[in-house]
Scaffold this motif. Structure first.
Motif, mmCIF file in Angstrom:
data_model
loop_
_atom_site.group_PDB
_atom_site.id
_atom_site.type_symbol
_atom_site.label_atom_id
_atom_site.label_comp_id
_atom_site.label_asym_id
_atom_site.label_seq_id
_atom_site.Cartn_x
_atom_site.Cartn_y
_atom_site.Cartn_z
ATOM 1 N N VAL A 1 -19.636 -1.803 2.035
ATOM 2 C CA VAL A 1 -19.145 -2.756 1.317
ATOM 3 C C VAL A 1 -18.139 -2.045 0.819
ATOM 4 O O VAL A 1 -18.333 -1.130 -0.299
ATOM 5 C CB VAL A 1 -20.163 -3.656 0.398
ATOM 6 N N VAL A 2 -16.873 -2.318 0.896
ATOM 7 C CA VAL A 2 -15.696 -1.587 0.666
ATOM 8 C C VAL A 2 -15.092 -2.584 -0.525
ATOM 9 O O VAL A 2 -14.677 -3.707 -0.445
ATOM 10 C CB VAL A 2 -14.683 -1.101 1.414
ATOM 11 N N CYS A 3 -14.496 -1.909 -1.639
ATOM 12 C CA CYS A 3 -13.434 -2.627 -2.696
ATOM 13 C C CYS A 3 -12.610 -1.552 -3.379
ATOM 14 O O CYS A 3 -13.156 -0.856 -3.874
ATOM 15 C CB CYS A 3 -14.440 -3.313 -3.743
ATOM 16 N N ASN A 4 -11.518 -2.202 -3.512
ATOM 17 C CA ASN A 4 -10.377 -1.515 -4.164
ATOM 18 C C ASN A 4 -9.872 -2.466 -5.396
ATOM 19 O O ASN A 4 -8.822 -3.111 -5.076
ATOM 20 C CB ASN A 4 -9.089 -0.944 -3.357
ATOM 21 N N PRO A 5 -10.726 -2.699 -6.492
ATOM 22 C CA PRO A 5 -10.266 -3.814 -7.526
ATOM 23 C C PRO A 5 -8.978 -3.102 -8.198
ATOM 24 O O PRO A 5 -8.604 -1.951 -8.153
ATOM 25 C CB PRO A 5 -11.506 -3.946 -8.170
ATOM 26 N N PRO A 6 -8.532 -4.033 -9.034
ATOM 27 C CA PRO A 6 -7.263 -3.665 -10.026
ATOM 28 C C PRO A 6 -7.716 -2.525 -10.854
ATOM 29 O O PRO A 6 -8.995 -2.420 -11.206
ATOM 30 C CB PRO A 6 -7.116 -4.895 -10.572
ATOM 31 N N TRP A 7 -6.903 -1.648 -11.206
ATOM 32 C CA TRP A 7 -7.396 -0.422 -11.871
ATOM 33 C C TRP A 7 -7.467 -0.408 -13.214
ATOM 34 O O TRP A 7 -8.100 0.287 -13.968
ATOM 35 C CB TRP A 7 -6.636 0.787 -11.208
ATOM 36 N N VAL A 8 -6.617 -1.439 -13.692
ATOM 37 C CA VAL A 8 -6.356 -1.362 -15.405
ATOM 38 C C VAL A 8 -6.762 -2.559 -15.855
ATOM 39 O O VAL A 8 -6.256 -3.794 -15.607
ATOM 40 C CB VAL A 8 -4.792 -1.257 -15.598
ATOM 41 N N PRO B 1 0.908 -1.395 -0.027
ATOM 42 C CA PRO B 1 -0.090 0.129 0.015
ATOM 43 C C PRO B 1 0.618 1.169 0.053
ATOM 44 O O PRO B 1 0.768 2.111 0.921
ATOM 45 C CB PRO B 1 -0.854 -0.160 1.256
ATOM 46 N N VAL B 2 1.471 1.210 -1.044
ATOM 47 C CA VAL B 2 2.752 2.622 -1.142
ATOM 48 C C VAL B 2 1.789 3.704 -1.634
ATOM 49 O O VAL B 2 2.457 4.926 -1.549
ATOM 50 C CB VAL B 2 3.790 2.390 -2.150
ATOM 51 N N ARG B 3 0.688 3.573 -2.411
ATOM 52 C CA ARG B 3 -0.067 4.865 -2.501
ATOM 53 C C ARG B 3 -1.100 5.184 -1.597
ATOM 54 O O ARG B 3 -2.059 4.626 -1.526
ATOM 55 C CB ARG B 3 -0.573 4.613 -4.038
ATOM 56 N N GLY B 4 -0.678 6.115 -0.960
ATOM 57 C CA GLY B 4 -1.480 6.499 0.308
ATOM 58 C C GLY B 4 -2.763 7.291 -0.111
ATOM 59 O O GLY B 4 -3.709 7.070 0.965
ATOM 60 N N GLU B 5 -2.952 7.783 -1.172
ATOM 61 C CA GLU B 5 -4.100 8.627 -1.439
ATOM 62 C C GLU B 5 -5.392 7.613 -1.430
ATOM 63 O O GLU B 5 -6.385 8.063 -0.703
ATOM 64 C CB GLU B 5 -4.009 9.217 -2.791
ATOM 65 N N TYR B 6 -5.461 6.536 -1.843
ATOM 66 C CA TYR B 6 -6.461 5.620 -1.979
ATOM 67 C C TYR B 6 -7.028 5.138 -0.064
ATOM 68 O O TYR B 6 -7.984 5.157 -0.139
ATOM 69 C CB TYR B 6 -6.449 4.338 -2.995
ATOM 70 N N VAL C 1 -25.179 6.586 -8.049
ATOM 71 C CA VAL C 1 -24.028 7.182 -7.088
ATOM 72 C C VAL C 1 -24.404 8.272 -6.174
ATOM 73 O O VAL C 1 -25.171 9.375 -6.713
ATOM 74 C CB VAL C 1 -23.122 8.141 -8.352
ATOM 75 N N LYS C 2 -24.143 8.054 -4.722
ATOM 76 C CA LYS C 2 -24.605 9.058 -3.808
ATOM 77 C C LYS C 2 -23.598 10.474 -3.838
ATOM 78 O O LYS C 2 -23.976 11.262 -3.336
ATOM 79 C CB LYS C 2 -24.479 8.242 -2.559
ATOM 80 N N GLY C 3 -22.300 10.124 -4.010
ATOM 81 C CA GLY C 3 -21.379 10.914 -3.955
ATOM 82 C C GLY C 3 -19.885 10.404 -4.567
ATOM 83 O O GLY C 3 -19.704 9.276 -4.711
ATOM 84 N N ARG C 4 -19.041 11.385 -4.609
ATOM 85 C CA ARG C 4 -17.623 10.699 -4.875
ATOM 86 C C ARG C 4 -16.589 11.641 -4.160
ATOM 87 O O ARG C 4 -16.708 12.951 -4.298
ATOM 88 C CB ARG C 4 -17.443 10.993 -6.367
ATOM 89 N N LEU C 5 -15.269 11.204 -3.773
ATOM 90 C CA LEU C 5 -14.302 11.812 -3.226
ATOM 91 C C LEU C 5 -13.179 11.537 -4.033
ATOM 92 O O LEU C 5 -12.844 10.430 -4.571
ATOM 93 C CB LEU C 5 -14.083 11.467 -1.807
ATOM 94 N N ASP C 6 -12.484 12.566 -4.269
ATOM 95 C CA ASP C 6 -11.519 12.571 -5.126
ATOM 96 C C ASP C 6 -10.098 12.857 -4.571
ATOM 97 O O ASP C 6 -9.977 13.482 -3.678
ATOM 98 C CB ASP C 6 -11.644 13.356 -6.633
ATOM 99 N N ALA C 7 -8.917 12.330 -5.435
ATOM 100 C CA ALA C 7 -7.691 12.681 -4.893
ATOM 101 C C ALA C 7 -6.541 12.521 -5.862
ATOM 102 O O ALA C 7 -6.686 11.564 -6.631
ATOM 103 C CB ALA C 7 -7.124 11.657 -3.398
ATOM 104 N N ARG C 8 -5.715 13.468 -5.977
ATOM 105 C CA ARG C 8 -4.650 13.414 -6.782
ATOM 106 C C ARG C 8 -3.450 12.412 -6.610
ATOM 107 O O ARG C 8 -3.427 12.449 -5.038
ATOM 108 C CB ARG C 8 -4.020 14.915 -7.057
ATOM 109 N N PRO C 9 -2.743 11.733 -7.301
ATOM 110 C CA PRO C 9 -1.660 10.749 -6.886
ATOM 111 C C PRO C 9 -0.645 11.542 -6.341
ATOM 112 O O PRO C 9 -0.483 12.605 -6.915
ATOM 113 C CB PRO C 9 -1.449 10.085 -8.023
#
Length: 379
Positions: free
Chosen positions: A268-275, A184-189, A342-350
């Motif tokens: 229910v939380v999921c961080n699937p592969p992105w590509v 988990p080196v990408r802390g933004e997620y 979609v109830k909402g969305r939070l965004d973060a830059r890498p």
């Protein structure tokens, strides 16, 4: 009945020899193998052999083998005299980049090291890699085998990462990734999960637990019970170890399952592969998901596993969109077809270094990338 392990064949002083072959990427053993001692080949000659598909089974000084591997890497990375034609599209640039990565991996995998039955290396100045190999391969067996030096050094690096751990700001603690489990080196997620408003603190499902970092964040935020799932035995062991180390083993139950556990949850939380691309090694399954199988499986099953009024949190980068591998309309179409809104969305830059590396062939896509936490609900 399990299939016999593949074998590597070569000749030593006119006599046929063989040994078990192991590759974490499940690559077939090289068809042509020659023994190599210190100064047997110049780096240029070794590079030509590797490009032609001939592997070098190293029998000399271990540190000299490391130096040769570095020399091979420099030759792989040399820029061609004639600049290649620019890619016609971001998708083509991505596929060319993946082809170059695969070719680099094939060439560098041609330098081989024999391991003894106890994972020792009977070469001069060889390090003790037995702990690293045991962590990655499991308990030693009755016979030795041959691996690529590049793979072996990857095991050693993973062993050091596992000992040191990765500092997670949202936890105020370290997560210790195991070999083959994405770090988990990408802390933004992770921070997005730490910041999003919780719909409930009673129960959460964490789909694809990996190192256990998101389950730990949820538990530290006050979620009383977390059911975390994964199919990868390495991920399951890694998550259990990390959660126990953090004192969260009783609140987070780690289960082997394909996507969802039984029942429903308010979160229910999921961080699937992105590509959406084919992974070429076990570690790449955390990044590449051919056909977006996990993403579409999560969306397709989410409504049936949400408690009334519950939310599904999809943590997803839009890098695939900037690469032309998936469109935003496709994603929104899958959400709608799954009976979700979609109830909402939070965004973060890498924040990772590649986002600012102009020499990276995918720099334009990486610079535009946004990671989002989509708050989804059943219609």
């Amino acid at each position: 009945m399990s299939e016999p392990a593949p074998a590597l064949h070569w000749t030593h002083e006119g006599q046929a020899r063989s040994a078990r072959w192991h590759s974490e990427s499940r690559a077939a053993p090289p068809r042509r193998v020659v023994e190599a001692l210190d100064n047997s080949f110049s780096a240029d000659a070794a590079y030509r052999l590797a490009c032609e598909g001939t592997a070098l089974l190293w029998c000399g000084d271990f540190q000299n083998a490391r130096q040769l591997l570095q020399a091979l890497a420099r030759r792989v990375e040399r820029r061609p005299r004639k600049a290649p034609a620019p890619a016609a599209s971001p998708a083509e640039a991505f596929h060319l980049h993946r082809q170059a990565q695969a070719q680099r991996a094939r060439v560098l995998a041609m330098l081989l090291i024999p391991l003894q039955a106890d994972y020792g290396i009977a070469l001069r100045r060889a390090p003790d890699v037995r702990a690293a190999c045991t962590e990655a391969y499991g308990p030693a067996g009755a016979e030795g085998f041959v691996v690529s030096l590049r793979e072996l050094l990857g095991l050693v690096g993973a062993h050091e990462w596992r000992k040191k751990g990765v500092e997670i700001a949202a936890l105020g603690a370290r997560i210790h990734p195991h070999y083959g489990v994405f770090s988990p080196v990408r802390g933004e997620y992770v921070q997005l999960v730490a910041d999003a408003p919780l719909p409930s603190q009673a129960l959460a499902f964490d789909i694809g637990v990996g190192t256990g970092v998101l389950s730990a964040v949820l538990a530290r935020r006050g979620v009383q019970r977390v059911l975390a799932t994964d199919q990868d035995p390495r991920a399951l062991a890694c998550a259990r170890e990390n959660l126990a180390r953090l004192g969260l083993g009783e609140r987070v139950q780690v289960l082997e399952a394909d996507l969802f556990p039984e029942g429903r949850a308010p979160l229910v939380v999921c961080n699937p592969p992105w590509v959406p691309a084919r992974p070429s090694s076990p570690i790449e399954h955390a990044v590449y998901d051919e056909g977006s199988r996990m993403l579409r499986g999560f969306l397709g099953g989410l409504a049936a596993h949400l408690a009334p009024g519950g939310e599904g949190w999809l943590i997803l980068s839009d890098l695939a969109e900037h690469l032309g591998l998936r469109t935003r309309d496709e994603l929104l179409g899958w959400i709608e077809a799954a009976g979700l809104t979609v109830k909402g969305r939070l965004d973060a830059r890498p924040q990772h270094p590649k986002a600012a590396d102009a020499s990276d062939p995918l720099h334009a896509a990486r610079a535009a990338e946004v990671t989002s936490l989509w708050r989804l609900a059943a219609r």
